[in-house]
Design a protein around this motif. Sequence first.
Motif, PDB file in Angstrom:
ATOM      1  N   LEU A  67       1.291   0.082 -13.180  1.00 33.72           N
ATOM      2  CA  LEU A  67       2.063  -0.460 -12.060  1.00 33.72           C
ATOM      3  C   LEU A  67       1.295  -0.359 -10.749  1.00 33.72           C
ATOM      4  CD1 LEU A  67       5.586   0.904 -13.004  1.00 33.72           C
ATOM      5  CD2 LEU A  67       5.025  -1.495 -12.651  1.00 33.72           C
ATOM      6  N   LYS A  68       0.581   0.746 -10.582  1.00 32.30           N
ATOM      7  CA  LYS A  68      -0.204   0.915  -9.369  1.00 32.30           C
ATOM      8  C   LYS A  68      -1.341  -0.097  -9.321  1.00 32.30           C
ATOM      9  CE  LYS A  68      -1.559   3.008  -5.587  1.00 32.30           C
ATOM     10  NZ  LYS A  68      -0.784   2.899  -4.345  1.00 32.30           N
ATOM     11  N   ALA A  69      -2.004  -0.303 -10.458  1.00 33.30           N
ATOM     12  CA  ALA A  69      -3.144  -1.219 -10.497  1.00 33.30           C
ATOM     13  C   ALA A  69      -2.716  -2.680 -10.358  1.00 33.30           C
ATOM     14  CB  ALA A  69      -3.921  -1.018 -11.806  1.00 33.30           C
ATOM     15  N   ARG A  70      -1.650  -3.053 -11.047  1.00 34.49           N
ATOM     16  CA  ARG A  70      -1.237  -4.465 -11.062  1.00 34.49           C
ATOM     17  C   ARG A  70      -0.415  -4.867  -9.847  1.00 34.49           C
ATOM     18  NH1 ARG A  70      -0.824  -7.400 -15.687  1.00 34.49           N
ATOM     19  NH2 ARG A  70      -0.124  -8.996 -14.212  1.00 34.49           N
ATOM     20  N   LEU A  71       0.477  -3.972  -9.406  1.00 33.28           N
ATOM     21  CA  LEU A  71       1.417  -4.336  -8.349  1.00 33.28           C
ATOM     22  C   LEU A  71       1.235  -3.538  -7.068  1.00 33.28           C
ATOM     23  CD1 LEU A  71       4.685  -4.567 -10.519  1.00 33.28           C
ATOM     24  CD2 LEU A  71       3.113  -6.411  -9.921  1.00 33.28           C
ATOM     25  N   GLY A  72       0.396  -2.532  -7.107  1.00 33.33           N
ATOM     26  CA  GLY A  72       0.209  -1.706  -5.923  1.00 33.33           C
ATOM     27  C   GLY A  72       1.401  -0.828  -5.620  1.00 33.33           C
ATOM     28  N   VAL A  73       2.186  -0.527  -6.638  1.00 39.75           N
ATOM     29  CA  VAL A  73       3.416   0.248  -6.453  1.00 39.75           C
ATOM     30  C   VAL A  73       3.238   1.639  -7.037  1.00 39.75           C
ATOM     31  CG1 VAL A  73       5.844   0.437  -7.119  1.00 39.75           C
ATOM     32  CG2 VAL A  73       4.902  -1.781  -6.471  1.00 39.75           C
ATOM     33  N   SER A  74       3.610   2.659  -6.259  1.00 41.20           N
ATOM     34  CA  SER A  74       3.567   4.043  -6.745  1.00 41.20           C
ATOM     35  C   SER A  74       4.957   4.464  -7.202  1.00 41.20           C
ATOM     36  CB  SER A  74       3.097   4.985  -5.631  1.00 41.20           C
ATOM     37  OG  SER A  74       1.788   4.646  -5.216  1.00 41.20           O
ATOM     38  N   LEU A  75       4.995   5.268  -8.261  1.00 38.94           N
ATOM     39  CA  LEU A  75       6.268   5.735  -8.794  1.00 38.94           C
ATOM     40  C   LEU A  75       6.518   7.177  -8.374  1.00 38.94           C
ATOM     41  CD1 LEU A  75       6.264   4.324 -12.439  1.00 38.94           C
ATOM     42  CD2 LEU A  75       7.146   3.272 -10.351  1.00 38.94           C
ATOM     43  N   ASP A  76       7.680   7.403  -7.793  1.00 36.22           N
ATOM     44  CA  ASP A  76       8.135   8.756  -7.476  1.00 36.22           C
ATOM     45  C   ASP A  76       9.005   9.196  -8.639  1.00 36.22           C
ATOM     46  OD1 ASP A  76       8.938  11.127  -6.414  1.00 36.22           O
ATOM     47  OD2 ASP A  76      10.067  10.275  -4.733  1.00 36.22           O
TER      48      ASP A  76
ATOM     49  N   PHE B  45      18.185   6.666  -8.100  1.00 32.38           N
ATOM     50  CA  PHE B  45      18.566   6.250  -6.754  1.00 32.38           C
ATOM     51  C   PHE B  45      19.310   7.365  -6.027  1.00 32.38           C
ATOM     52  CE2 PHE B  45      21.861   4.485  -3.941  1.00 32.38           C
ATOM     53  CZ  PHE B  45      21.048   3.875  -2.990  1.00 32.38           C
ATOM     54  N   MET B  46      20.180   8.064  -6.756  1.00 31.81           N
ATOM     55  CA  MET B  46      20.955   9.136  -6.134  1.00 31.81           C
ATOM     56  C   MET B  46      20.074  10.294  -5.682  1.00 31.81           C
ATOM     57  SD  MET B  46      24.074   7.992  -6.283  1.00 31.81           S
ATOM     58  CE  MET B  46      25.122   9.398  -5.994  1.00 31.81           C
TER      59      MET B  46
ATOM     60  N   GLY C 250       0.798  -1.226   0.000  1.00 33.55           N
ATOM     61  CA  GLY C 250       0.000   0.000   0.000  1.00 33.55           C
ATOM     62  C   GLY C 250       0.824   1.267   0.000  1.00 33.55           C
ATOM     63  N   ASN C 251       1.969   1.250   0.694  1.00 36.71           N
ATOM     64  CA  ASN C 251       2.795   2.448   0.790  1.00 36.71           C
ATOM     65  C   ASN C 251       4.115   2.311   0.029  1.00 36.71           C
ATOM     66  OD1 ASN C 251       0.966   3.797   2.541  1.00 36.71           O
ATOM     67  ND2 ASN C 251       1.719   2.533   4.252  1.00 36.71           N
ATOM     68  N   MET C 252       4.207   1.314  -0.846  1.00 40.94           N
ATOM     69  CA  MET C 252       5.474   1.093  -1.545  1.00 40.94           C
ATOM     70  C   MET C 252       5.658   2.130  -2.646  1.00 40.94           C
ATOM     71  SD  MET C 252       7.020  -2.339  -3.291  1.00 40.94           S
ATOM     72  CE  MET C 252       7.198  -3.100  -1.680  1.00 40.94           C
ATOM     73  N   ILE C 253       6.789   2.813  -2.572  1.00 44.36           N
ATOM     74  CA  ILE C 253       7.111   3.850  -3.554  1.00 44.36           C
ATOM     75  C   ILE C 253       8.471   3.527  -4.156  1.00 44.36           C
ATOM     76  CG2 ILE C 253       7.550   6.302  -3.925  1.00 44.36           C
ATOM     77  CD1 ILE C 253       5.731   6.880  -1.538  1.00 44.36           C
ATOM     78  N   ILE C 254       8.555   3.569  -5.469  1.00 44.51           N
ATOM     79  CA  ILE C 254       9.802   3.279  -6.180  1.00 44.51           C
ATOM     80  C   ILE C 254      10.198   4.497  -6.998  1.00 44.51           C
ATOM     81  CG2 ILE C 254      10.889   1.856  -7.958  1.00 44.51           C
ATOM     82  CD1 ILE C 254       9.074  -0.421  -7.128  1.00 44.51           C
ATOM     83  N   LYS C 255      11.468   4.863  -6.906  1.00 41.07           N
ATOM     84  CA  LYS C 255      11.978   5.949  -7.734  1.00 41.07           C
ATOM     85  C   LYS C 255      12.019   5.498  -9.198  1.00 41.07           C
ATOM     86  CE  LYS C 255      13.341   9.193  -4.721  1.00 41.07           C
ATOM     87  NZ  LYS C 255      12.986  10.635  -4.803  1.00 41.07           N
ATOM     88  N   ALA C 256      11.640   6.373 -10.101  1.00 39.13           N
ATOM     89  CA  ALA C 256      11.641   6.035 -11.527  1.00 39.13           C
ATOM     90  C   ALA C 256      11.890   7.292 -12.343  1.00 39.13           C
ATOM     91  CB  ALA C 256      10.317   5.399 -11.921  1.00 39.13           C
ATOM     92  N   THR C 257      12.407   7.084 -13.549  1.00 32.67           N
ATOM     93  CA  THR C 257      12.685   8.214 -14.429  1.00 32.67           C
ATOM     94  C   THR C 257      12.429   7.802 -15.865  1.00 32.67           C
ATOM     95  OG1 THR C 257      14.316   9.927 -14.965  1.00 32.67           O
ATOM     96  CG2 THR C 257      15.133   7.677 -14.743  1.00 32.67           C
TER      97      THR C 257
END
Length: 761
Positions: free
Chosen positions: A48-57, A281-282, A30-37
């Motif tokens: 990604l949010k619908a299938r895996l429940g992951v939010s992208l920052d 990541f940086m 529910g609160n998983m956030i992954i950095k993405a670019t």
Amino acid sequence: MNALDFISSKQLHLGGIDSPSWNLGAQDTGNMIIKATGGGAYKYADILKARLGVSLDKEDEMNCLVAGANFLLKAIRHEAFTHMEGRKEFVQIDQHDLFPFLLVNIGSGVSIIKVDGEGKFQRISGTNVGGGTYWGLGRLLTKCKSFDELLELSQKGDNSNIDMLVGDIYGGMDYSKFGLSASTIASSFGKIISKSEELMDYRPEDISLSLLRMISYNIGQISYLNALRYDLKRIFFGGFFIRGHAYTMDTISFAVHFWSKGQAQAMFLRHEGFLGALGAFMSYEKHGLDDLMAHQLVERFPMGAPYVGGKIHGPPLHDLNEKISWMEKFIQKGTEITAPVPMAPPGTTGMGGFERPSSRGISLRSDSSATLNIGVLHLVPSLEVFPLLADPKKYEPNTIDLLDHSELEYWFTVLSEHMPDLVDKAVASEGGTDDAKRRGEAFAHAFSAHLARLMEEPAAYGKFGLANLLELREECLREFQFRDAYITIKQRENEASLAVLPDLLLELDGMDEEGRLLTLIEGVLAANIFDWGSRACVDLYLKGTIIEIYRMSRKKMHRPWRVDDFDMFKERMSRHREKPSYKRALLFVDNSGADIVLGMLPLARELLRRGTEVILVGNSLPALNDVTANELPEIVAEAAKHCDILRKAAEAGGLLFDAMVDIEDELKENVTSVPLMVVENGCGGPCIDFRQVSSELAAVAKDADLIILEGMGRALHTNLNARFGCDALKLAMVKNQRLAEKLFGGNIYDCLCRFEPVDKV
């Protein structure tokens, strides 16, 4: 969607099915956030949010590209390389002289970025003709189903069937007035104008190669012109278009070389496919990597994901049993663990465009699989640069460069032949159990796979010298949980050597100072014969006991040695009668048994007798039969039972405390002993790289004025050409015929006694 199905089935977004969080039932995303670019961070965010429940920052793409490139160029030694005529050459970048540079990112289009420092950059140019152009036109014209398929087609192409060359215009002649050879491309796809054939009449391979040349040459030219505009000397290329592909890199390199008239070079990055991800990541505020230094990072190459036939067959393998089972499975089927890379057929035409490169007998080929040889980067904050290096920027530890294919072939054979004996010792060290045998077989297959990969592509793991290869073997042993393969042998040889040490010390004490010093150096060289990493020495073990071999070796110590600076060292040791010649000596020890007990310890004792502090430097982790820093105190304690000099020095250095000594009596007599101490070197292999040593060693080295490097690994395989900011003595017996011939024009069992006074370095 296939990727999402795979991630979901393996629970990779949760760390994998075998991760602690999965086993503990903590799968709430529910609160998983992954950095993405990049564009995909926007395009696929909802899925990604619908299938895996992951939010992208989401992070800015240009910021991430630059941050990732800066990180790699500062943190990874030999990250950058040139690629000309199918040959990779690694380039050492001084992280203090990195900026400014040009970063050319080739994705669907091309962005050209001028980087002036951390967070300081501007996009100065670009072009819409990039990787997307190549893939789009290639798909229309060749019907290829994937980008990799299109690249693979280019390996077999002949662009002269499609491109109009200078020779086509001038009757096969060069246009020498402007330096244009007959093979120079005058017009990409230009030859088709004068022909009546339809698309189906042209070979897809020729079309693919012509497209690749057209786009790569133009990117190279535009990049160089921008570098010229801003007076930039360094041009780094990265992005999905390159992907380690040799033809692509060669074409870009030739374009830059051609237009700059050889004044500029195209450079590429080993980890170029990770620029955006690293930059994302940086962007974390508390990553702690702002002041990261190259010497604090160690790249290792464990057996990672199942990789067979050029394809990844599953998620990373973390569990030991899983690794073993996977290798057993493919070995039973007769499948190679690492896939061969397709080679270009002989007789294909040259690069076109500009001069055809001379292949020098080496076929250009796709390096697309080499991009999969990415190690695991370990942060080791306790590592430092050895402070006594004369010039750290010029220091190169390896004497043997494995990019020389003949050297690689030789050491491939040596290590392969040594493998069965090593496996036997490793299994025996674990009690010879069925589990140990299974792990031993898995180690042998895994290390053989590493060797095969390096034979196929010597630069697959970066700039690799013999020291790196030997350490890779030790890391592979540790990966399969063999912590000390020679522990039983080391203990047995230590005991045998300690038993005869009292007689040796008695013999030495009966000599005058000058004769004793020569005998001690002879003893170090003679005792250095004991090396389980040498085939010749292993054969000697079958013919006699450790003491018999040592005595035989000492009897053969006839001067002059192959390299003999003993007289110079003797003179330096005798320069002061009223005070010690040296304040502190660092003794880098090699093997267990006679080597340390009958060789280096008596030499250390002599230095202590003359008033020099002595620090024994041993390995941090086991490697072959090398003595470790953890083992040294016990050896010293046993030796000290037979020698007051060693006992008092060991007490002064905190290595032991003898309750039977009357401290008050010693104080009354004003007896003070210089200390004998032990430190670890920060290494886990039989060689040493002085760019990465333990902080403990770096600290004690600051007051040292003498370094003694002993053994083939530390004084021959590495550091033979190293120069230090203090006097250095290098001692070794050469136990390899090829090495003896290559380095000194000598023979096996020749000896090295090289003394390098600091005032002559």
